[in-house]
Design an enzyme around this catalytic site. Structure first.
Site, PDB file in Angstrom:
ATOM      1  N   HIS A   1       0.842  -1.191   0.000  1.00  0.00           N
ATOM      2  CA  HIS A   1       0.000   0.000   0.000  1.00  0.00           C
ATOM      3  C   HIS A   1       0.879   1.243   0.000  1.00  0.00           C
ATOM      4  O   HIS A   1       1.952   1.253   0.621  1.00  0.00           O
ATOM      5  CB  HIS A   1      -0.911  -0.001   1.234  1.00  0.00           C
ATOM      6  CG  HIS A   1      -2.126  -0.853   1.051  1.00  0.00           C
ATOM      7  ND1 HIS A   1      -2.156  -1.913   0.191  1.00  0.00           N
ATOM      8  CD2 HIS A   1      -3.352  -0.797   1.607  1.00  0.00           C
ATOM      9  CE1 HIS A   1      -3.352  -2.475   0.222  1.00  0.00           C
ATOM     10  NE2 HIS A   1      -4.100  -1.809   1.089  1.00  0.00           N
TER      11      HIS A   1
ATOM     12  N   LYS B   1     -12.583   6.218   7.314  1.00  0.00           N
ATOM     13  CA  LYS B   1     -12.934   7.255   6.344  1.00  0.00           C
ATOM     14  C   LYS B   1     -14.446   7.451   6.288  1.00  0.00           C
ATOM     15  O   LYS B   1     -14.953   8.565   6.181  1.00  0.00           O
ATOM     16  CB  LYS B   1     -12.400   6.873   4.966  1.00  0.00           C
ATOM     17  CG  LYS B   1     -12.780   7.842   3.850  1.00  0.00           C
ATOM     18  CD  LYS B   1     -12.406   7.261   2.493  1.00  0.00           C
ATOM     19  CE  LYS B   1     -12.998   8.100   1.369  1.00  0.00           C
ATOM     20  NZ  LYS B   1     -12.857   7.441   0.066  1.00  0.00           N
TER      21      LYS B   1
END
Length: 745
Positions: free
Chosen positions: A128, A562
């Site tokens: 990532h 998020k």
């Protein structure tokens, strides 16, 4: 020395080491004509003031990295001194503390031994985009850490200390002239090479040292030695990777790259085992004149040599009158055959699976035990048996991950290419999808003639699944991890994968199909989704056929943060684990939770043992996977002792949590209070995100524009390239808020 005194000593050591490193760094800067820069560093009193510029920013960044190295070394020294003076159980989260707790609670040592054998953990390394440091710089960090440790030897002479200092100065100059961060995006090959370093050079040693830590703690508790002697009695640990398999929004992970990665993993693992077998052969110089070996064992050596032809005879001739070496030499011949060519009809000349090699090594172990050479077996044979157990012939399991929306496009294209009049699968409702899928699952026939091109998404999905099948046809499924469906929101998102597998001939492969629950709504719907999945006839067949069937479920920390904010994310995940476990228990199925955590607190980060201790009681089956992402890979595993410590925390914490029963926890849980707090927090959080001017505010209040342009990963910052909040990946979202600097009037 008390724990408090040790702590103060550790702080003083950090100061001393950092001061030494900072002094050398300034000396290096002065030597290359940067005296003003050296004098202006804001870590020591100075009358000089420098204007901020790129050089100063780089110098300050390096100083913070030097501080990290000093802290890492001090932590290792602290743990050593603590265990020496306060006992092996003094390290929080360690095997020593865990076994001590069980002993104090009068848990029978035989139950503990059985529990250890049920543990199976898998750290999964990902690429990532969270690591900004260049691979070359990471190597420099490792070298510098080793020199920092090396200089602590009190026996070095003044001249030898001077040499170490010179090496540190040289490393610092290389670091300065190299540059700290990527100026171009790293390639997939670069990310894979970085991970291969850990798989080949770090984890084998870390597993060995972690095993020794468990054995030391076991012996210290006075537990029976014969309950923990051989690899099959130790907790299982495997490793996973996403580089080459994670294609969720990553257009560069092609089917060809997946195939190449699988081959590289296999070849690297076989070569790793080959090197260990050579070392083993060198240690087993037992003479047939001084040791009475079993006749059956001697006859098997002769028979194996005959099957292997001239190479087998050469293996015998290399060490006449040393049958144990001859036995290992023959294993090496079979391993060479395994490495150099695909499987042949005569299976006795190569190894089909790592399990076959393990069986041969077990024979050797039994011979050594029969000879009374148990000490030799534990010293030299155990490590390679354990290596084969942990790494197999695949090194690391490659997970295959794709987004559910991508699968919807793929199946729509497949239906259209096959002549289906109603091919707009993506816009069907859930009932229509399930009716269609259930009907199709009654058949084994594919939709398409082999070679038919359908469209970008379908060709890509079928392309990498065909590569998985090609690999499995040759080497079975050991190197394949799970088929992970990002943004799983319904039962059909999982079942449609069965149709995609059928299309390439993998319908009977029993590959784990794993939901990734990422948003708050999906986490809350997870128990209903998993209940429907486990009750489906397609899965019921597998449950009935497979002993101890385990369903893997991945939990998303970054995306749920998020979506709902930190508090909402963590509390929703906690309750999801409880409810998912309850749902699976109704089917007699154990769950393996796959925690997609990152480095920061907002992404589930923090100390491993604290993270594991926070799990709901009764939710840990003994099997667990966990991502190790970006910069946390180097932080946790760059150095041998740190890597050993973190593996120990992972294994011991999993074992400790597995032994906790849900029946033993208090029933008066204050869930109502938490639900009210989370409800209020989520409402306020969503009011901010859903405000019509939020995107404009977000762009000005955070450095998201810089993060999107940074060269910290091969994967794009957005899934499809759209300028929307939904399309933005959760990782740059988290990072941008970490760097936000704004106030409220």
């Amino acid at each position: 020395m008390s724990a408090e005194s040790l702590h103060l000593h550790g702080i003083e050591k950090i100061k001393t080491d950092f001061s030494y490193l900072l002094k050398l760094f300034k000396e290096m800067l002065e030597s290359i004509g940067e005296k003003d820069l050296a004098d202006g560093l804001p870590f020591e009193p100075s009358n000089r003031q420098l204007q901020a510029d790129e050089k100063l920013a780089q110098a300050i960044g390096i100083c913070f990295e030097l501080l990290n190295l000093a802290e890492e070394n001090a932590a290792a020294v602290f743990r050593r001194k603590s265990e020496t003076q306060l006992g092996i159980e003094s390290t929080r989260g360690s095997w020593g503390e865990t076994l001590q707790q069980w002993k104090a609670n009068k848990v029978d040592e035989r139950l503990i031994a059985l529990a250890l054998q049920k543990i199976n953990v898998t750290p999964v390394l990902t690429a990532h985009p969270t690591e900004s440091k260049r691979l070359t710089v990471l190597d420099i960090h490792r070298e510098l850490y080793l020199l920092l440790v090396k200089r602590e030897n009190p026996n070095w002479s003044t001249a030898e200390q001077s040499v170490i200092k010179s090496e540190i100065l040289s490393l610092m100059e290389r670091w300065w002239r190299t540059g700290e961060i990527y100026l171009e995006k790293p390639r997939l090959e670069d990310e894979r090479s970085n991970l291969m370093h850990y798989f080949l050079n770090v984890f084998p040693n870390a597993v060995r040292l972690s095993d020794q830590r468990l054995l030391d703690a076991w012996t210290s508790m006075g537990f029976s030695q014969n309950l923990l002697e051989w690899p099959e009695q130790f907790p299982a640990i495997q490793f996973g990777s996403w580089v080459g398999g994670d294609r969720d929004g990553h257009p560069f992970v092609t089917p060809e790259f997946t195939a190449d990665t699988l081959r590289l993993h296999r070849e690297s693992s076989l070569n790793l085992i080959k090197a260990e077998l050579f070392n083993l052969a060198a240690k087993l110089s037992f003479s047939s004149y001084r040791n009475q070996l079993p006749q059956a064992f001697m006859e098997e050596i002769e028979a194996t040599a005959q099957r292997l032809g001239s190479k087998g005879q050469q293996a015998l001739d290399r060490n006449p009158s040393e049958p144990l070496r001859q036995f290992v030499n023959l294993l090496l011949v079979r391993l060479e055959n395994t490495l150099s060519s695909p499987p042949e009809k005569n299976e006795k000349v190569y190894f089909r699976t790592s399990g076959e090699l393990s069986s041969e090594l077990r024979k050797l172990r039994n011979v050594l035990i029969a000879l009374g050479a148990t000490r030799v077996a534990k010293q030299w044979l155990f490590p390679i048996e354990r290596m084969v157990q942990c790494f197999g012939f695949h090194l690391a399991k490659l997970d295959i991950r794709q987004n559910s929306a991508y699968h919807e496009k793929a199946i729509s294209q497949i239906l259209k290419a096959s002549g289906n009049g109603d091919s707009d699968y993506a816009n069907w409702d859930e009932d229509k999808r399930l009716t269609f899928i259930n009907q199709e699952l009654q058949s084994n026939r594919p939709f398409l003639v082999v070679g038919t091109s359908c469209g970008q998404e379908a060709d890509n999905v079928l392309g990498y699944l065909r590569e998985v099948k090609s690999y499995m046809d040759l080497y079975r499924a050991d190197g394949i991890g799970s088929i992970i469906v990002s943004m799983t929101r319904s039962l059909s998102d999982l079942l449609v994968v069965h149709l995609l597998l059928r299309e390439v001939g993998l319908q009977h492969a029993r590959l784990p199909i794993v939901p990734l629950l990422e948003t708050i709504d999906d986490l809350e719907a997870g128990p209903e989704i998993i209940s429907a999945y486990l009750s489906h006839p397609q899965i019921q067949k597998q449950i009935n056929k497979i002993d101890h069937f385990t369903q893997e479920i991945m939990l998303g920390y970054s995306d749920s943060n998020k979506d709902g904010g930190i508090l909402t994310s963590r509390w929703t995940i906690y309750k999801a684990e409880e409810r998912l476990t309850e749902a699976a228990n109704k089917f007699g199925v154990k769950l393996c939770f796959f925690h997609g955590r990152g480095g920061s607190i907002s992404r589930g980060g923090g100390k491993i043992h604290r993270f594991l201790d926070s799990m709901p009681a009764g939710s840990m089956s003994g099997q667990m996977k966990m991502t190790v992402q970006g910069e946390t890979i180097a932080n946790q595993f760059a150095n041998r002792l740190t890597a050993t410590y973190n593996l120990e925390m992972l294994l011991a914490g999993t074992a400790r949590q597995t032994m906790i029963s849900a029946d033993n926890t208090p029933k008066d849980k204050l869930y109502g209070i938490m639900d009210n707090l989370v409800g209020s927090a989520r409402k306020t959080y969503r009011e901010l995100l859903d405000h019509p001017n939020f995107l404009e505010f977000y762009g000005k209040a955070t450095p998201i524009d810089v993060l999107e342009e940074s060269k910290i990963g091969s994967r794009p910052a957005r899934r499809t390239g759209q300028r929307s909040l939904e399309d933005l990946r959760s990782i740059p979202w988290v990072f941008s808020w970490n760097q936000a600097r704004f106030g409220k009037d």
